[in-house]
Write a protein that holds these residues in place. Structure first.
Motif, PDB file in Angstrom:
ATOM      1  N   LEU A 375       0.811  -1.222   0.000  1.00 54.52           N
ATOM      2  CA  LEU A 375       0.000   0.000   0.000  1.00 54.52           C
ATOM      3  C   LEU A 375       0.842   1.269   0.000  1.00 54.52           C
ATOM      4  N   GLU A 376       2.133   1.146   0.315  1.00 52.36           N
ATOM      5  CA  GLU A 376       3.006   2.321   0.308  1.00 52.36           C
ATOM      6  C   GLU A 376       3.140   2.896  -1.093  1.00 52.36           C
ATOM      7  N   VAL A 377       3.023   2.044  -2.105  1.00 51.73           N
ATOM      8  CA  VAL A 377       3.178   2.490  -3.506  1.00 51.73           C
ATOM      9  C   VAL A 377       1.895   2.210  -4.279  1.00 51.73           C
ATOM     10  N   ALA A 378       0.756   2.333  -3.592  1.00 50.92           N
ATOM     11  CA  ALA A 378      -0.523   1.972  -4.225  1.00 50.92           C
ATOM     12  C   ALA A 378      -1.413   3.194  -4.406  1.00 50.92           C
ATOM     13  N   LYS A 379      -2.408   3.018  -5.273  1.00 50.54           N
ATOM     14  CA  LYS A 379      -3.478   3.993  -5.431  1.00 50.54           C
ATOM     15  C   LYS A 379      -4.786   3.224  -5.559  1.00 50.54           C
ATOM     16  N   MET A 380      -5.895   3.908  -5.282  1.00 52.65           N
ATOM     17  CA  MET A 380      -7.185   3.225  -5.293  1.00 52.65           C
ATOM     18  C   MET A 380      -8.175   3.977  -6.178  1.00 52.65           C
ATOM     19  N   GLU A 394     -10.831  -0.716  -7.006  1.00 54.16           N
ATOM     20  CA  GLU A 394      -9.624  -1.300  -7.566  1.00 54.16           C
ATOM     21  C   GLU A 394      -8.396  -0.709  -6.886  1.00 54.16           C
ATOM     22  N   VAL A 395      -7.450  -1.579  -6.533  1.00 51.73           N
ATOM     23  CA  VAL A 395      -6.191  -1.163  -5.924  1.00 51.73           C
ATOM     24  C   VAL A 395      -5.068  -1.517  -6.882  1.00 51.73           C
ATOM     25  N   VAL A 396      -4.237  -0.523  -7.214  1.00 51.26           N
ATOM     26  CA  VAL A 396      -3.118  -0.717  -8.135  1.00 51.26           C
ATOM     27  C   VAL A 396      -1.826  -0.413  -7.379  1.00 51.26           C
ATOM     28  N   SER A 397      -0.933  -1.378  -7.318  1.00 47.19           N
ATOM     29  CA  SER A 397       0.345  -1.235  -6.617  1.00 47.19           C
ATOM     30  C   SER A 397       1.478  -1.304  -7.624  1.00 47.19           C
ATOM     31  N   THR A 398       2.360  -0.287  -7.616  1.00 46.50           N
ATOM     32  CA  THR A 398       3.477  -0.225  -8.553  1.00 46.50           C
ATOM     33  C   THR A 398       4.782  -0.136  -7.780  1.00 46.50           C
ATOM     34  N   GLU A 399       5.556  -1.205  -7.845  1.00 49.85           N
ATOM     35  CA  GLU A 399       6.851  -1.237  -7.176  1.00 49.85           C
ATOM     36  C   GLU A 399       7.931  -1.000  -8.222  1.00 49.85           C
ATOM     37  N   GLU A 400       8.597   0.138  -8.130  1.00 52.07           N
ATOM     38  CA  GLU A 400       9.599   0.512  -9.119  1.00 52.07           C
ATOM     39  C   GLU A 400      10.916  -0.190  -8.845  1.00 52.07           C
ATOM     40  N   GLY A 401      11.574  -0.634  -9.932  1.00 54.00           N
ATOM     41  CA  GLY A 401      12.889  -1.254  -9.836  1.00 54.00           C
ATOM     42  C   GLY A 401      13.957  -0.345 -10.398  1.00 54.00           C
ATOM     43  N   GLU A 402      15.115  -0.904 -10.661  1.00 52.33           N
ATOM     44  CA  GLU A 402      16.219  -0.116 -11.209  1.00 52.33           C
ATOM     45  C   GLU A 402      15.937   0.324 -12.639  1.00 52.33           C
ATOM     46  N   GLY A 403      15.221  -0.488 -13.379  1.00 54.28           N
ATOM     47  CA  GLY A 403      14.859  -0.136 -14.753  1.00 54.28           C
ATOM     48  C   GLY A 403      13.385  -0.376 -14.981  1.00 54.28           C
ATOM     49  N   GLU A 404      12.917   0.019 -16.176  1.00 49.27           N
ATOM     50  CA  GLU A 404      11.506  -0.158 -16.486  1.00 49.27           C
ATOM     51  C   GLU A 404      11.111  -1.624 -16.477  1.00 49.27           C
ATOM     52  N   GLU A 405      12.030  -2.484 -16.913  1.00 48.51           N
ATOM     53  CA  GLU A 405      11.699  -3.906 -16.934  1.00 48.51           C
ATOM     54  C   GLU A 405      11.589  -4.496 -15.536  1.00 48.51           C
ATOM     55  N   ASP A 406      12.171  -3.817 -14.541  1.00 49.13           N
ATOM     56  CA  ASP A 406      12.107  -4.321 -13.164  1.00 49.13           C
ATOM     57  C   ASP A 406      10.889  -3.795 -12.404  1.00 49.13           C
ATOM     58  N   LYS A 408       7.276  -3.528 -11.137  1.00 49.56           N
ATOM     59  CA  LYS A 408       6.240  -4.539 -10.933  1.00 49.56           C
ATOM     60  C   LYS A 408       4.922  -3.850 -10.601  1.00 49.56           C
ATOM     61  N   THR A 409       3.903  -4.117 -11.412  1.00 48.74           N
ATOM     62  CA  THR A 409       2.583  -3.532 -11.197  1.00 48.74           C
ATOM     63  C   THR A 409       1.563  -4.642 -10.970  1.00 48.74           C
ATOM     64  N   GLN A 410       0.792  -4.498  -9.912  1.00 46.89           N
ATOM     65  CA  GLN A 410      -0.269  -5.454  -9.590  1.00 46.89           C
ATOM     66  C   GLN A 410      -1.596  -4.714  -9.496  1.00 46.89           C
ATOM     67  N   THR A 411      -2.633  -5.332 -10.059  1.00 43.96           N
ATOM     68  CA  THR A 411      -3.971  -4.740 -10.045  1.00 43.96           C
ATOM     69  C   THR A 411      -4.950  -5.723  -9.429  1.00 43.96           C
ATOM     70  N   CYS A 412      -5.783  -5.214  -8.537  1.00 42.84           N
ATOM     71  CA  CYS A 412      -6.767  -6.074  -7.864  1.00 42.84           C
ATOM     72  C   CYS A 412      -8.117  -5.373  -7.866  1.00 42.84           C
ATOM     73  N   LEU A 413      -9.075  -5.954  -8.603  1.00 50.30           N
ATOM     74  CA  LEU A 413     -10.430  -5.414  -8.690  1.00 50.30           C
ATOM     75  C   LEU A 413     -11.348  -6.275  -7.833  1.00 50.30           C
ATOM     76  N   LEU A 414     -11.926  -5.665  -6.805  1.00 48.04           N
ATOM     77  CA  LEU A 414     -12.775  -6.376  -5.847  1.00 48.04           C
ATOM     78  C   LEU A 414     -14.143  -5.727  -5.769  1.00 48.04           C
ATOM     79  N   SER A 415     -15.160  -6.539  -5.506  1.00 44.58           N
ATOM     80  CA  SER A 415     -16.515  -6.008  -5.312  1.00 44.58           C
ATOM     81  C   SER A 415     -17.100  -6.539  -4.021  1.00 44.58           C
ATOM     82  N   CYS A 416     -18.001  -5.764  -3.450  1.00 47.07           N
ATOM     83  CA  CYS A 416     -18.617  -6.100  -2.159  1.00 47.07           C
ATOM     84  C   CYS A 416     -20.106  -6.382  -2.350  1.00 47.07           C
ATOM     85  N   ASP A 417     -20.702  -6.970  -1.343  1.00 47.90           N
ATOM     86  CA  ASP A 417     -22.129  -7.286  -1.422  1.00 47.90           C
ATOM     87  C   ASP A 417     -22.986  -6.042  -1.262  1.00 47.90           C
TER      88      ASP A 417
END
Length: 454
Positions: A375-380, A394-406, A408-417
């Motif tokens: 969550l330190e590098v996330a947005k919602m 939706e929560v999107v987390s982007t962990e930056e590495g030394e280069g663009e290829e490093d 890491k972006t994760q996306t999680c789309l969740l829904s509630c009742d």
């Protein structure tokens, strides 16, 4: 005044001259007693005792009459003295609080002495367990006993001539620092103490030792575990006792100025201990959770707290059907898990020790960790409802590495009742992200000030 019974019963044995002298003495004394003098606080002025004594005029003719007159005067003066010692209701309640603190401290010091002399010293002499086990069970109880004995001695000094004006706030102010340091150590070891005790209590040699100790009448039939918990109980009782005493202490009383800071310091100690116990309970809960999640991160790391958990629906896209997921929101990560297929033979790799009870999660199945978002590098992003999903975020987390290829972006789309459930999750996640952003801004400002100063 009516003659005392011890004088009236001997009337027949006295000579006529002695009886006449007694009557003359009573006539001289009776009209010259002063009336009761109430003071401004509803009690009686203690100076009236001396005035009453001075009013007793004895016109004796011989030594024998003087002896009788002296005996008769001693009967009347205590009646005045009893009235002069009466206290107001507030003073009586304050006196009761003082006695409760004093007497309960004496009982507690006696229990500490039992813990040391009846249990600890014989355990060392019998060499049933090694020194490390002894230290784990009893911690620093000898230091506690010595310190509380010194506290009791101070209370004995001030309570020796106890009155409503007695002050003890300065005593607790003096010992507040020592109480905090020593009880912090003892309470921090409490979990280890009880766990070690339960473990060694199964050994025959230790059971024999306990049986010998429990034959001591000073134990009052209580087991060792009951005495081990008494320091924790006592330190939590100090604020209650001091608060009750302060309640019945007038703001103008000399003890009020020292009682208030003493109560604050003792309350700070108890608050710290309660916070520690809460953290320990949270850590045990996370350790139990980790035993149920295969492939999870270290959930019980310092500073990581579980804020929310629940069953949500995971979507691969805004138009795809959802899959059930068990979601856990921590103070720094969002972990998404799914129910484990037990036929695969996968087992938990949690770090909790064997025998750890999972009572904190009785209905939770075995889970497999599928995604961890920092969550330190996330947005919602909150999504509008459509024909497929509703109450989604939706929560999107982007962990930056030394280069663009490093990177890491994760996306999680969740829904509630429900919309209320969605709002609760989004509010918590948004607060965490905002706090991380605030810390980044402060860190950048601090770096800028350092560069400008150079």
């Amino acid at each position: 005044p009516e003659l005392p019974s011890r004088v009236a019963n001997s009337e027949r044995s006295q000579s006529p001259a002695l009886r006449r002298q007694r009557s003359r003495f009573s006539a001289n004394v009776t009209p010259r007693f002063l009336p009761r003098q109430e003071n401004s606080q509803g009690g009686f002025d203690t100076d009236c005792i001396e005035q009453a004594k001075a009013a007793v005029v004895v016109d004796s003719a011989d030594g024998e009459s003087d002896a009788l007159c002296g005996a008769t005067a001693e009967v009347h003066v205590p009646a005045v003295q009893t009235r002069c010692r009466s206290y107001t209701k507030r003073e009586r309640l304050r006196t009761d609080c003082l006695k409760e603190i004093w007497n309960s401290e004496r009982d507690y010091v006696n229990d500490l002495d039992i813990l040391v002399n009846v249990f600890l010293f014989p355990l060392r002499a019998m060499n049933v367990v090694d020194a490390d086990v002894q230290r784990k069970i009893f911690s620093n109880v000898e230091l506690l006993a010595e310190m509380n004995r010194m506290l009791l001695e101070k209370l004995d000094e001030v309570m020796e001539h106890e009155t409503p004006d007695t002050t003890i706030g300065d005593v607790f102010s003096e010992f507040a620092g020592q109480l905090y340091e020593l009880y912090k150590v003892y309470c921090a070891n409490q979990e280890i103490s009880l766990a070690t005790y339960e473990k060694v209590a199964k050994k025959p040699a230790f059971q024999k030792y306990l049986k010998v100790c429990n034959t001591d009448r000073r134990c009052r039939g209580l087991p060792l575990a009951s005495f081990l918990i008494k320091p924790v109980q006592r330190v939590c009782k100090y604020p209650l006792l001091l608060r009750e005493l302060l309640k019945h202490t007038s703001p103008t009383h000399p003890d009020h100025a020292t009682l208030q800071p003493a109560l604050e310091r003792i309350q700070e100690l108890v608050n710290g201990l309660n916070e520690w116990q809460r953290a320990q309970e949270e850590r045990r809960k996370l350790e139990e959770l980790q035993t149920k999640i295969h492939g999870s991160a270290d959930l019980s790391r310092p500073g990581r707290d579980l804020l929310m958990n629940g069953v949500l629906t995971y979507h691969r896209s805004k138009t795809s059907k959802g899959e059930v997921r068990y979601v856990f929101l921590f103070s720094d990560i969002l972990m998404v898990t799914k129910k484990m297929n037990l036929l695969t033979g996968a087992v938990s790799t949690g770090s909790a020790g064997a025998g750890t009870s999972a009572t904190a999660w009785p209905d939770l199945p075995r889970l497999e960790c599928r995604m961890v978002l920092q969550l330190e590098v996330a947005k919602m992003v909150i999504h509008a409802d459509n024909e497929v999903i509703s109450n989604a975020f939706e929560v999107v987390s982007t962990e930056e590495g030394e280069g663009e290829e490093d990177t890491k972006t994760q996306t999680c789309l969740l829904s509630c009742d429900t919309a209320a459930e969605q709002n609760a999750w989004c509010k918590k996640i948004k607060a965490i992200i905002k706090e991380y952003q605030r810390q980044k801004v402060l860190a950048a400002q601090k770096r800028a000030r350092r560069r400008s100063s150079v």
